[in-house]
Design a protein around this motif. Structure first.
Motif, PDB file in Angstrom:
ATOM      1  N   UNK A 171       4.543  -9.192   1.652  1.00 24.36           N
ATOM      2  CA  UNK A 171       4.521  -7.763   1.385  1.00 24.36           C
ATOM      3  C   UNK A 171       5.747  -7.285   0.612  1.00 24.36           C
ATOM      4  N   UNK A 172       5.669  -5.999   0.211  1.00 26.39           N
ATOM      5  CA  UNK A 172       6.726  -5.360  -0.563  1.00 26.39           C
ATOM      6  C   UNK A 172       7.310  -4.176   0.194  1.00 26.39           C
ATOM      7  N   UNK A 173       8.534  -3.816  -0.141  1.00 24.83           N
ATOM      8  CA  UNK A 173       9.212  -2.577   0.252  1.00 24.83           C
ATOM      9  C   UNK A 173       8.798  -1.908   1.536  1.00 24.83           C
ATOM     10  N   UNK A 174       8.260  -0.676   1.382  1.00 26.49           N
ATOM     11  CA  UNK A 174       7.914   0.144   2.532  1.00 26.49           C
ATOM     12  C   UNK A 174       6.812  -0.457   3.371  1.00 26.49           C
ATOM     13  N   UNK A 227     -10.952 -14.794  -4.252  1.00 29.82           N
ATOM     14  CA  UNK A 227     -10.042 -13.921  -3.503  1.00 29.82           C
ATOM     15  C   UNK A 227     -10.792 -12.679  -3.025  1.00 29.82           C
ATOM     16  N   UNK A 228     -10.370 -12.155  -1.894  1.00 29.27           N
ATOM     17  CA  UNK A 228     -10.920 -10.912  -1.359  1.00 29.27           C
ATOM     18  C   UNK A 228      -9.948  -9.786  -1.670  1.00 29.27           C
ATOM     19  N   UNK A 229     -10.398  -8.798  -2.428  1.00 28.24           N
ATOM     20  CA  UNK A 229      -9.551  -7.645  -2.746  1.00 28.24           C
ATOM     21  C   UNK A 229     -10.004  -6.478  -1.876  1.00 28.24           C
ATOM     22  N   UNK A 230      -9.012  -5.768  -1.310  1.00 27.20           N
ATOM     23  CA  UNK A 230      -9.310  -4.638  -0.423  1.00 27.20           C
ATOM     24  C   UNK A 230      -8.555  -3.425  -0.973  1.00 27.20           C
ATOM     25  N   UNK A 231      -9.250  -2.542  -1.721  1.00 26.74           N
ATOM     26  CA  UNK A 231      -8.578  -1.455  -2.439  1.00 26.74           C
ATOM     27  C   UNK A 231      -8.453  -0.139  -1.682  1.00 26.74           C
ATOM     28  N   UNK A 232      -8.937  -0.096  -0.427  1.00 26.22           N
ATOM     29  CA  UNK A 232      -8.968   1.190   0.265  1.00 26.22           C
ATOM     30  C   UNK A 232      -9.051   0.950   1.775  1.00 26.22           C
ATOM     31  N   UNK A 280      -3.095   2.551  -4.479  1.00 24.79           N
ATOM     32  CA  UNK A 280      -2.231   2.997  -5.574  1.00 24.79           C
ATOM     33  C   UNK A 280      -1.384   4.221  -5.244  1.00 24.79           C
ATOM     34  N   UNK A 281      -0.293   4.385  -6.009  1.00 24.69           N
ATOM     35  CA  UNK A 281       0.486   5.621  -5.938  1.00 24.69           C
ATOM     36  C   UNK A 281      -0.504   6.789  -6.073  1.00 24.69           C
ATOM     37  N   UNK A 282      -0.285   7.820  -5.298  1.00 25.95           N
ATOM     38  CA  UNK A 282      -1.215   8.954  -5.289  1.00 25.95           C
ATOM     39  C   UNK A 282      -0.942   9.870  -6.485  1.00 25.95           C
ATOM     40  N   UNK A 341       0.811  -1.213   0.000  1.00 22.89           N
ATOM     41  CA  UNK A 341       0.000   0.000   0.000  1.00 22.89           C
ATOM     42  C   UNK A 341       0.849   1.269   0.000  1.00 22.89           C
ATOM     43  N   UNK A 342       0.287   2.315  -0.587  1.00 18.57           N
ATOM     44  CA  UNK A 342       0.865   3.648  -0.492  1.00 18.57           C
ATOM     45  C   UNK A 342       0.304   4.346   0.740  1.00 18.57           C
ATOM     46  N   UNK A 343      -1.021   4.301   0.882  1.00 19.03           N
ATOM     47  CA  UNK A 343      -1.693   4.865   2.055  1.00 19.03           C
ATOM     48  C   UNK A 343      -1.657   3.807   3.160  1.00 19.03           C
ATOM     49  N   UNK A 344      -0.806   4.037   4.152  1.00 17.53           N
ATOM     50  CA  UNK A 344      -0.586   3.026   5.195  1.00 17.53           C
ATOM     51  C   UNK A 344      -1.486   3.213   6.410  1.00 17.53           C
TER      52      UNK A 344
END
Length: 197
Positions: free
Chosen positions: A35-38, A144-149, A106-108, A13-16
């Motif tokens: 997970x990835x990176x940050x 699958x469960x997608x959580x976009x926000x 997503x990236x903002x 996520x971008x928005x953590x």
């Protein structure tokens, strides 16, 4: 599949905001976190066990982070129809573990627009892996469960808690619809910017 047991989740996520709480909830229920990176760094700092995407793919992030999740060990695990024996056999044949939940935002891009960055810098604000993960997960909402926000985190936690860590189909379809709305708006903002840049 009416009720989908959630045993493995991908978080990027971008928005953590709210993510440590969601991740703690999942981890306490025995859900494997990938997970990835940050995002991974944040989860590790919160004391949570988390597997790096590069450990799943066997390949490091490359091109300055442009390529990290675009890999069969990620997308095979997301796009497999769990009601299709051939899909499950393919996963087993290639040693791919399925995902049950994808938490991505997503990236903002629109916030970057406000900064008035030059075109080459704006191009770097265009998310590729995020929309790909979201669209793949939304397409496969039957499995699958997608959580976009982050706005969905409370409902997701409440619903999983009420269903012994299984995601009901109506919730999965609801978040899939919201996901396609988000990726559509995201692409529209990029298209509008590039048209006039």
């Amino acid at each position: 599949m009416e009720l989908l047991p959630v045993k493995r989740a991908l978080l990027s996520v971008t928005d953590k905001s709210g993510l440590p709480e969601l991740a703690r909830f999942l981890s306490a229920a025995g859900v494997e976190l990938v997970s990835t990176g940050g995002t991974r760094k944040l989860l590790m700092e919160a004391g949570l066990p988390v597997t790096a995407v590069s450990d799943v793919t066997g390949f490091p992030e490359i091109l300055g982070g442009r390529v990290k999740t675009l890999h069969p060990h990620i997308h095979g695990g997301i796009l497999a129809d769990k009601d299709n024996p051939e899909h499950l056999a393919t996963l087993a044949k290639h040693g791919i573990a399925p995902f049950d939940m994808v938490v991505v935002n997503l990236y903002a891009f629109e916030k970057a627009l406000e900064k008035g960055l030059a075109l080459p810098e704006m191009v770097e604000q265009i998310d590729i892996g995020g929309p790909t993960l979201l669209r793949a997960s939304a397409k496969n909402f039957s499995s699958i469960l997608v959580v976009p926000d982050p706005a969905f985190y409370p409902e997701v936690m409440d619903t999983l808690a009420q269903n012994a860590m299984a995601a009901p189909l109506p919730l999965r379809q609801k978040t899939a619809a919201a996901t396609f709305a988000k990726t559509s708006a995201y692409d529209a903002a990029i298209a509008a910017y590039l048209k006039d840049a």
